[in-house]
Design a protein around this motif. Structure first.
Motif, mmCIF file in Angstrom:
data_model
loop_
_atom_site.group_PDB
_atom_site.id
_atom_site.type_symbol
_atom_site.label_atom_id
_atom_site.label_comp_id
_atom_site.label_asym_id
_atom_site.label_seq_id
_atom_site.Cartn_x
_atom_site.Cartn_y
_atom_site.Cartn_z
ATOM 1 N N ARG A 369 0.838 -1.211 0.000
ATOM 2 C CA ARG A 369 0.000 0.000 0.000
ATOM 3 C C ARG A 369 0.868 1.253 0.000
ATOM 4 N NH1 ARG A 369 -3.551 3.411 3.744
ATOM 5 N NH2 ARG A 369 -5.130 4.122 2.259
ATOM 6 N N TYR A 370 1.897 1.269 0.816
ATOM 7 C CA TYR A 370 2.787 2.432 0.884
ATOM 8 C C TYR A 370 4.111 2.118 0.211
ATOM 9 C CZ TYR A 370 6.466 5.408 2.801
ATOM 10 O OH TYR A 370 7.562 6.232 2.933
ATOM 11 N N THR A 371 4.558 3.065 -0.619
ATOM 12 C CA THR A 371 5.887 3.002 -1.218
ATOM 13 C C THR A 371 6.599 4.301 -0.902
ATOM 14 O OG1 THR A 371 5.129 1.608 -3.049
ATOM 15 C CG2 THR A 371 7.208 2.783 -3.350
ATOM 16 N N GLY A 372 7.797 4.209 -0.366
ATOM 17 C CA GLY A 372 8.618 5.389 -0.125
ATOM 18 C C GLY A 372 9.899 5.289 -0.932
ATOM 19 N N SER A 373 10.322 6.403 -1.530
ATOM 20 C CA SER A 373 11.573 6.390 -2.290
ATOM 21 C C SER A 373 12.395 7.624 -1.940
ATOM 22 C CB SER A 373 11.299 6.332 -3.793
ATOM 23 O OG SER A 373 10.609 7.488 -4.240
ATOM 24 N N PHE A 374 13.692 7.427 -1.816
ATOM 25 C CA PHE A 374 14.603 8.516 -1.454
ATOM 26 C C PHE A 374 15.480 8.859 -2.652
ATOM 27 C CE2 PHE A 374 13.191 7.050 2.599
ATOM 28 C CZ PHE A 374 13.265 8.156 3.433
ATOM 29 N N TRP A 375 15.618 10.162 -2.878
ATOM 30 C CA TRP A 375 16.322 10.659 -4.057
ATOM 31 C C TRP A 375 17.415 11.646 -3.653
ATOM 32 C CZ3 TRP A 375 15.036 9.000 -9.000
ATOM 33 C CH2 TRP A 375 13.879 8.203 -9.085
ATOM 34 N N PRO A 376 18.510 11.679 -4.410
ATOM 35 C CA PRO A 376 19.539 12.685 -4.141
ATOM 36 C C PRO A 376 19.041 14.067 -4.559
ATOM 37 C CG PRO A 376 20.059 11.512 -6.165
ATOM 38 C CD PRO A 376 18.852 10.821 -5.567
ATOM 39 N N GLY A 377 19.668 15.093 -4.021
ATOM 40 C CA GLY A 377 19.330 16.443 -4.452
ATOM 41 C C GLY A 377 18.402 17.162 -3.501
ATOM 42 N N GLY A 378 18.127 18.424 -3.850
ATOM 43 C CA GLY A 378 17.346 19.298 -2.994
ATOM 44 C C GLY A 378 15.872 19.307 -3.325
ATOM 45 N N HIS A 379 15.223 20.394 -2.933
ATOM 46 C CA HIS A 379 13.764 20.517 -3.012
ATOM 47 C C HIS A 379 13.341 20.785 -4.454
ATOM 48 C CE1 HIS A 379 9.910 21.053 -0.985
ATOM 49 N NE2 HIS A 379 9.684 22.120 -1.732
#
Length: 411
Positions: A369-379
């Motif tokens: 149900r939940y997917t979280g992904s982390f990415w390099p870089g800023g806002h």
């Protein structure tokens, strides 16, 4: 002008263009959600009900109906495989809402619909236009197109996100929210506190040899004026975020009734402030079956004391934390799936707050149900993040996934 100085000139309106706002709220009771948890959120934000079957507002039809009779289609153009319609509607108070309805040219059969929610960005002179091909925003204003393109380069990887998303096979609606773009306040004669801030800003511009544009002047005024709008909302029994949610709920119901849209396959997506709007909308309406939140997730604790000033009234509603931490709002949604994208070097959120939010969401929601992904870089909502988000929505709003969701107990 000093607020304490006596003057014979009439006091300017603090809610220019929205003088009918108080009467609208008196005649439109609180939004009625379809779940108890959604109702708690609507009550905490003070979300008023959207107009229905009223001569002053939208005739909000059932989701499977044809074109909503009171939504005006003003123009249409096909460019690079995407058909873009300029549409508008009247909510019954304040200025008329402008929006863009985009879909693949020549598409046949009902398409999954996505409400694309623009960010805050401290830029209120424009709204949803930042998500649309700059050539189509205002062909009679070269400066406006340049302004839109610059914002897209800074925050959206140079891509007109809503236009691009439509080319991937979606019917997309992007609208101006309460206080942005066509729904902005009239600050031609700003209230005193706002005027004082703008005069200070003009002095800094003069010292730097900068000649501000009309949009620059408006955005400077609107940044200070948001405090006044939040005060007015609180006095009237609502909130700044609650009023934005009101406009978003109305737009979602418009999308559900537009031609060629499969009302059983609706999603929402937004970056930054638009991501917060996507989360709130999904928690308020069961029409949202899948949603994406980009660069707008953390814990409340992580914001204190150093990150409070990075955020607007759209994110910080008094009393909202009584319902639980910010990530816990996702549990109030009946959506089948949702994606949260985090930027590891995000200037607006500390990394530990994002990690804690991800852990909390992972613990609260069943696998898948939940997917979280982390990415390099800023806002920023990079093109790689957009590619992931579009793929996620395409998969979760596919007919096959909707059948699977129903078989597994989702509405």
């Amino acid at each position: 002008m000093n607020p304490g100085t006596k003057d014979t000139a009439p006091r300017p309106s603090a809610v220019g263009g929205y003088e009918d706002w108080p009467s609208y709220l008196r005649s439109h009771p609180r939004h009625v959600a379809e779940t108890p948890t959604g109702q708690e959120l609507a009550d905490a934000l003070g979300v008023p009900s959207a107009p229905a079957n009223s001569g002053a507002g939208i005739e909000l039809a059932a989701p499977d109906s044809a074109v909503l009779q009171s939504v005006a289609f003003e123009s249409e153009e096909t460019h690079d495989g995407v058909t873009t319609s300029r549409v508008s509607w009247q909510l019954g108070f304040g200025p008329r809402t402008r929006a863009w309805f985009l879909r693949p040219a020549g598409a046949s059969g009902p398409l999954p619909g996505v409400l694309a929610l623009h960010c805050h960005a401290g830029i209120k002179s424009g709204g949803a236009e930042r998500l649309v091909d700059a050539q189509l925003v205002n062909p009679h204003s070269a400066n406006r197109g340049l302004h839109t393109s610059a914002l897209q380069r800074k925050l959206y990887g140079g891509r007109p996100f809503a236009t691009w998303l439509a080319s991937r096979g979606f019917a997309v609606l992007a609208h101006d929210a309460f206080s942005w773009g066509s729904r902005r306040f009239d600050l031609g004669t700003p209230p005193w506190r706002t005027a004082a801030v703008v005069e200070g800003r003009k002095a800094l511009w003069r010292e730097a040899g900068v000649v501000p544009s009309e949009a620059d002047l408006y955005d400077a005024a609107a940044a200070a004026h948001e405090d006044t709008v939040a005060k007015a909302a609180g006095l009237l029994g609502t909130s700044f975020a609650g009023m934005v949610a009101h406009d978003d709920l109305a737009a979602l119901r418009v999308l559900a009734g537009l031609p060629g849209v499969d009302a059983g396959r609706l999603g929402s997506i937004g970056f930054s402030g638009g991501g917060g709007r996507s989360l709130i909308l999904a928690a308020l309406s069961p029409l949202v079956r899948s949603f994406v939140v980009t660069c707008m997730m953390t814990t409340y604790r992580s914001l204190v004391p150093s990150y409070l000033d990075a955020h607007s009234w759209l994110f910080q509603t008094p009393g909202l934390s009584r319902l639980g931490d910010y990530p816990e709002l996702a549990a109030r949604s009946t959506a089948d799936r949702f994606l949260v994208q985090y930027a590891l070097a995000d200037e607006l959120f500390p990394a530990d707050g994002m990690r804690d939010a991800d852990a909390l969401l992972g613990a609260q929601h069943a696998s898948g149900r939940y997917t979280g992904s982390f990415w390099p870089g800023g806002h920023a909502f990079t093109t790689d993040m957009q590619d992931e988000a579009a793929g996620f929505l395409l998969d979760s709003l596919s007919p096959a996934h909707r059948v699977f969701a129903r078989q597994n107990g989702h509405s």
